[in-house]
Design an enzyme around this catalytic site. Structure first.
Site, mmCIF file in Angstrom:
data_model
loop_
_atom_site.group_PDB
_atom_site.id
_atom_site.type_symbol
_atom_site.label_atom_id
_atom_site.label_comp_id
_atom_site.label_asym_id
_atom_site.label_seq_id
_atom_site.Cartn_x
_atom_site.Cartn_y
_atom_site.Cartn_z
ATOM 1 N N ASP A 17 0.825 -1.200 0.000
ATOM 2 C CA ASP A 17 0.000 0.000 0.000
ATOM 3 C C ASP A 17 0.867 1.261 0.000
ATOM 4 O OD1 ASP A 17 -2.752 1.184 0.480
ATOM 5 O OD2 ASP A 17 -1.719 1.943 2.260
ATOM 6 N N GLU A 71 14.459 -15.605 -0.455
ATOM 7 C CA GLU A 71 14.936 -16.685 0.409
ATOM 8 C C GLU A 71 13.942 -17.839 0.486
ATOM 9 O OE1 GLU A 71 15.847 -15.313 4.299
ATOM 10 O OE2 GLU A 71 17.048 -13.605 3.601
#
Length: 551
Positions: free
Chosen positions: A209, A260
């Site tokens: 956002d 990751e």
């Protein structure tokens, strides 16, 4: 076909606004168990993923975008166990799940902001936010001239521990939404912890956002210019609260965290920027997607659409990113209504019963055509809940039920975004149109009496319905791999000023008529039509679109 690890490049992602999607416990407000129970609808539609607007603990000063705790679920929506169950159900249906990340601001009830209020000026606690001394005699004037996106000053003054008027804090939105200070390393650490919390629970990404506002220009200089809508530079300079260079270091750090994890976890940027600047956010080591708000903002005009499509594809191609198309969301007037006006429309201002009303039939006809255009473009697309039903903006809400903070902040001159957030209809004959699974709930925003005509059960088996068109389009889009294709303009049809858009994407031609006269179609078989009468006597009628398999 696109490899699974690149799913986001072509994905159709369906936005769920939790308060208004489905209410399992019958209290009138949507919840996570309700969403889980209705996900079959999204899977049957043909979407690849859902995006959930905030469901975190919040005082709801701004529809949940005032987050009090980023790592929990508001009791009105359920529990963390409910969130886990929703993730499990979505993945069973081969739907990925994207959740909202709100990094520009939090709730004024957030524990860290409450600590800042209790701490003295200059303290480390206040350093995590933008606290400043005021200007003028006694510091009685705000620190700069910035305006809130919800109107009024972007600063609120606090009372210090001794009760005297003290410093001011920055909030680009409501006073209940203080802005984080991303110059403070502790803010970075706080959000990395949040990312890992949800990634560890199995989410597939984040819609971020107001991501282009998180870093402010040093010194917070004055900016006496309007900053609403798509934000452009003024005399070559971006506003000091938007699109500063420091945002890119933050995005790169987040990308390293996501990389990751197994599977392709993604970041999608909410940034009201021109395509050339938005493309900088989706460079290979930053975010994966950025909403194309320049496209969302367009009128129903072929020449304007072509220009923005060309600019967008070129800008994103230059950085190796797909373009992410969108027509509606929880912040703007539904496109089934805004295309019912001729001329410019204030996307976030809202419509009241005594305002000029859209032409509902014309708006829906154009909206269905615009949707076929969007879904025929290469790249990714986002859908907003209810648009597959042809839901219009609710333009008759009583003013006394409005909850968008801009209504109060504007002194009741701007009605705001509630009209696109009304709970959606599932069944025509049940209380609350099935929103509460048969319970006679008073929905948090009232549904208009005619919402039953748009209900899922009414449209489900109707081949002429808007729902049927969406389902058919998403089947063909997948079969012909349009998201991974390339656009080639059919120049003999797309003549400037003629009101026609036509391009080929693989073996499919996409043709739309925004003009006043019927137009000739390319030779081939119609695969999908925006409306049943789109083609008559081999001619594409006005305000209609088709996909044609080229011969």
């Amino acid at each position: 076909m696109t490899h699974d690890h690149d799913w986001w490049r072509t994905a159709v992602i369906y936005q769920v606004y939790p308060r208004s999607f489905a209410d399992r416990d019958g209290d009138g407000t949507g919840d996570l168990p309700g969403i889980a129970a209705r996900l079959d609808h999204v899977a049957a539609l043909g979407a690849d993923a859902i995006w959930l607007s905030p469901f975190y603990p919040s005082p709801q000063a701004d529809g949940g975008y005032d987050v009090a705790d980023y790592r929990d679920v508001d009791p009105v929506y359920g529990t963390l166990d409910d969130a886990d169950a929703l993730l499990e159900r979505a993945h069973e249906l081969d739907l990925r799940v994207i959740v909202d990340l709100v990094p520009n601001h939090c709730s004024d009830q957030h524990e860290l902001f409450q600590r800042a209020l209790a701490a003295p000026p200059g303290s480390p606690e206040r350093g995590m936010f933008h606290f400043r001394d005021g200007r003028g005699p006694g510091g009685d004037e705000p620190p700069n001239d910035w305006e809130s996106m919800f109107q009024g000053p972007a600063w609120t003054r606090v009372a210090e521990a001794d009760g005297r008027p003290g410093q001011w804090y920055l909030h680009l939105f409501a006073p209940e939404q203080p802005d984080w200070n991303w110059d403070d390393p502790r803010v970075h650490a706080e959000f990395e912890t949040t990312l890992r919390f949800w990634l560890d629970r199995g989410v597939d990404g984040f819609r971020v956002d107001v991501c282009d506002a998180i870093v402010k220009a040093p010194g917070l200089p004055d900016w006496p210019h309007a900053t609403h809508g798509v934000i452009e530079p003024v005399d070559g300079v971006m506003p000091p609260m938007w699109d500063q260079e420091g945002i890119h270091d933050v995005f790169r750090a987040w990308r390293r965290v996501l990389d990751e994890y197994e599977g392709q976890r993604i970041l999608c940027a909410e940034a009201w920027l021109p395509p050339e600047r938005a493309a900088r956010i989706v460079r290979p080591d930053e975010m994966h997607q950025a909403f194309n708000f320049a496209y969302l903002s367009l009128p129903w005009d072929a020449d304007a659409i072509r220009a923005t499509v060309d600019t967008s594809l070129a800008a994103n191609h230059a950085v190796g990113a797909p373009t992410t198309w969108v027509l509606s969301n929880h912040d703007v007037m539904r496109h089934a209504s805004r295309f019912g006006y001729d001329g410019p429309v204030e996307l976030e201002s809202g419509v009241g019963a005594d305002d000029p009303q859209p032409d509902r039939d014309l708006g829906l006809r154009r909206a269905r055509a615009a949707t076929l255009l969007m879904l025929g473009l290469p790249g990714s697309s986002y859908l907003y809940q209810g648009e597959e039903l042809g839901l219009p903006e609710v333009t008759t809400l009583p003013d006394d039920v409005r909850q968008d903070p801009v209504w109060e902040r504007s002194g009741h001159t701007t009605r705001g975004r509630d009209g696109c957030r009304v709970p959606i209809p599932w069944t025509a004959e049940e209380p609350a149109f099935g929103f509460a699974f048969g319970a006679a709930a008073d929905t948090w925003l009232p549904q208009p009496d005619d919402f039953g005509t748009f209900a899922v059960d009414v449209q489900h088996d109707d081949p002429r319905s808007t729902l049927a068109m969406y389902r058919a389009a998403l089947v063909v889009r997948r079969e012909h791999d349009l998201g991974a294709g390339e656009l080639h303009w059919l120049e003999d049809l797309t003549v400037p000023g003629a009101g026609v858009l036509a391009w080929s994407n693989g073996s499919v031609a996409v043709v739309a008529n925004t003009g006043a006269e019927p137009v000739t179609l390319p030779d081939g078989d119609v695969l999908v039509a925006s409306v049943p009468d789109a083609v008559r006597d081999g001619m594409l009628q006005r305000d209609a679109a088709v996909w044609v398999r080229l011969r």
